[in-house]
Design a protein around this motif. Structure first.
Motif, PDB file in Angstrom:
ATOM      1  N   ALA A   1       0.831  -1.202   0.000  1.00  0.00           N
ATOM      2  CA  ALA A   1       0.000   0.000   0.000  1.00  0.00           C
ATOM      3  C   ALA A   1       0.869   1.257   0.000  1.00  0.00           C
ATOM      4  CB  ALA A   1      -0.908   0.001   1.221  1.00  0.00           C
ATOM      5  N   SER A   2       0.471   2.217  -0.834  1.00  0.00           N
ATOM      6  CA  SER A   2       1.240   3.450  -0.939  1.00  0.00           C
ATOM      7  C   SER A   2       0.333   4.600  -1.374  1.00  0.00           C
ATOM      8  CB  SER A   2       2.370   3.271  -1.957  1.00  0.00           C
ATOM      9  OG  SER A   2       3.056   4.477  -2.152  1.00  0.00           O
ATOM     10  N   THR A   3       0.330   5.667  -0.593  1.00  0.00           N
ATOM     11  CA  THR A   3      -0.415   6.881  -0.941  1.00  0.00           C
ATOM     12  C   THR A   3       0.031   8.015  -0.033  1.00  0.00           C
ATOM     13  OG1 THR A   3      -2.594   7.936  -1.089  1.00  0.00           O
ATOM     14  CG2 THR A   3      -2.347   6.196   0.551  1.00  0.00           C
ATOM     15  N   VAL A   4      -0.130   9.251  -0.524  1.00  0.00           N
ATOM     16  CA  VAL A   4       0.179  10.417   0.307  1.00  0.00           C
ATOM     17  C   VAL A   4      -0.856  10.594   1.406  1.00  0.00           C
ATOM     18  CG1 VAL A   4       1.398  11.649  -1.528  1.00  0.00           C
ATOM     19  CG2 VAL A   4      -1.046  12.016  -1.224  1.00  0.00           C
ATOM     20  N   ALA A   5      -2.012   9.989   1.234  1.00  0.00           N
ATOM     21  CA  ALA A   5      -3.103  10.114   2.203  1.00  0.00           C
ATOM     22  C   ALA A   5      -2.994   8.992   3.239  1.00  0.00           C
ATOM     23  CB  ALA A   5      -4.449  10.063   1.491  1.00  0.00           C
ATOM     24  N   ALA A   6      -2.183   9.222   4.262  1.00  0.00           N
ATOM     25  CA  ALA A   6      -1.882   8.176   5.246  1.00  0.00           C
ATOM     26  C   ALA A   6      -3.125   7.664   5.965  1.00  0.00           C
ATOM     27  CB  ALA A   6      -0.864   8.699   6.262  1.00  0.00           C
ATOM     28  N   GLY A   7      -4.115   8.507   6.170  1.00  0.00           N
ATOM     29  CA  GLY A   7      -5.314   8.108   6.899  1.00  0.00           C
ATOM     30  C   GLY A   7      -6.170   7.082   6.182  1.00  0.00           C
TER      31      GLY A   7
ATOM     32  N   PRO B   1      -1.802  12.117  -7.644  1.00  0.00           N
ATOM     33  CA  PRO B   1      -1.781  13.421  -8.335  1.00  0.00           C
ATOM     34  C   PRO B   1      -3.131  14.141  -8.263  1.00  0.00           C
ATOM     35  CG  PRO B   1      -0.647  11.782  -9.656  1.00  0.00           C
ATOM     36  CD  PRO B   1      -1.315  11.041  -8.517  1.00  0.00           C
ATOM     37  N   ALA B   2      -4.232  13.408  -8.401  1.00  0.00           N
ATOM     38  CA  ALA B   2      -5.562  14.016  -8.316  1.00  0.00           C
ATOM     39  C   ALA B   2      -5.845  14.495  -6.896  1.00  0.00           C
ATOM     40  CB  ALA B   2      -6.634  13.027  -8.770  1.00  0.00           C
ATOM     41  N   ILE B   3      -5.394  13.738  -5.901  1.00  0.00           N
ATOM     42  CA  ILE B   3      -5.578  14.128  -4.501  1.00  0.00           C
ATOM     43  C   ILE B   3      -4.855  15.444  -4.224  1.00  0.00           C
ATOM     44  CG2 ILE B   3      -4.949  13.538  -2.119  1.00  0.00           C
ATOM     45  CD1 ILE B   3      -5.436  10.578  -2.884  1.00  0.00           C
ATOM     46  N   LEU B   4      -3.585  15.516  -4.624  1.00  0.00           N
ATOM     47  CA  LEU B   4      -2.795  16.721  -4.366  1.00  0.00           C
ATOM     48  C   LEU B   4      -3.327  17.916  -5.150  1.00  0.00           C
ATOM     49  CD1 LEU B   4       0.742  15.088  -4.291  1.00  0.00           C
ATOM     50  CD2 LEU B   4      -0.626  15.882  -2.341  1.00  0.00           C
TER      51      LEU B   4
END
Length: 199
Positions: A90-96, A125-128
């Motif tokens: 699992a990998s994402t900038v959104a840790a929560g 990219p869409a999240i940021l």
């Protein structure tokens, strides 16, 4: 789901939402879904409010929003599965919402399906981009998880899952202050006069 009464506490999101909307629920709810306890808690609250006679049987479409780098609920939803397999690496900038295996996966999937909603994945990219847009346009410092709901909302609008006239609630469960801020190359220098026109 592991702590006693956590789901009861999470129900307050649904109770407050119903009260603030004058006991008529919104058309759709976009919720950043890691463990999904909040989504499950709201769904439980709506059922209990109907039992009490405070609301009718109409329910919002529930959208479980995950990052494409960790989307076990989305994968299970699309496959028609009752349980979600663990998401490896699992990998994402959104840790929560970086939760490879939700304890209440079957309850999340059940609520989403019963509501006529969807499980949606959005890329980092869409999240940021959504976080940046909310900061610039609305002055809101969303956490990446909140940015994920905004990105998913735009995705749902573009694909016709929701309409511009729908009453929609996007959950932003934290603040962007929990995450490192980007560099500010045009920061003020306290040793020089301020060029207000450049700001």
């Amino acid at each position: 789901m592991k702590e006693p009464y956590r789901i009861e506490g999470k129900k307050t999101m649904g109770l407050e939402l119903a009260a603030q909307f004058g006991w008529k629920l919104p058309d759709a709810i976009f919720y950043p879904t890691g463990g999904g306890t909040g989504l499950i808690g709201m769904w439980k609250a709506f059922d209990e409010l109907e039992t009490l006679g405070w609301i009718g049987s109409e329910r919002p479409k529930m959208f479980a929003v995950q990052a494409s780098g960790c989307a076990p609920i989305v994968r299970a939803f699309e496959a028609g599965e009752e349980h979600a397999e663990r998401w490896e690496d699992a990998s994402t900038v959104a840790a929560g919402i970086r939760v490879p295996k939700a304890v209440g996966d079957f309850m999340i999937l059940r609520a989403v399906r019963e509501s006529g909603g969807q499980a949606l994945a959005v890329g980092d990219p869409a999240i940021l981009k959504a976080v940046n847009a909310a900061a610039k346009q609305d002055g809101l410092l969303l956490c990446p998880e909140g940015g994920a709901t905004l990105a998913a909302y735009h995705q749902a609008l573009n694909t016709g899952l929701v309409d511009e006239d729908d009453r929609v609630v996007l959950f932003n469960c934290a603040t962007g202050l929990k995450y490192p801020m980007p560099e500010a190359p045009q920061a003020l220098d306290r040793t020089r006069p301020i060029d207000f026109d450049a700001l």
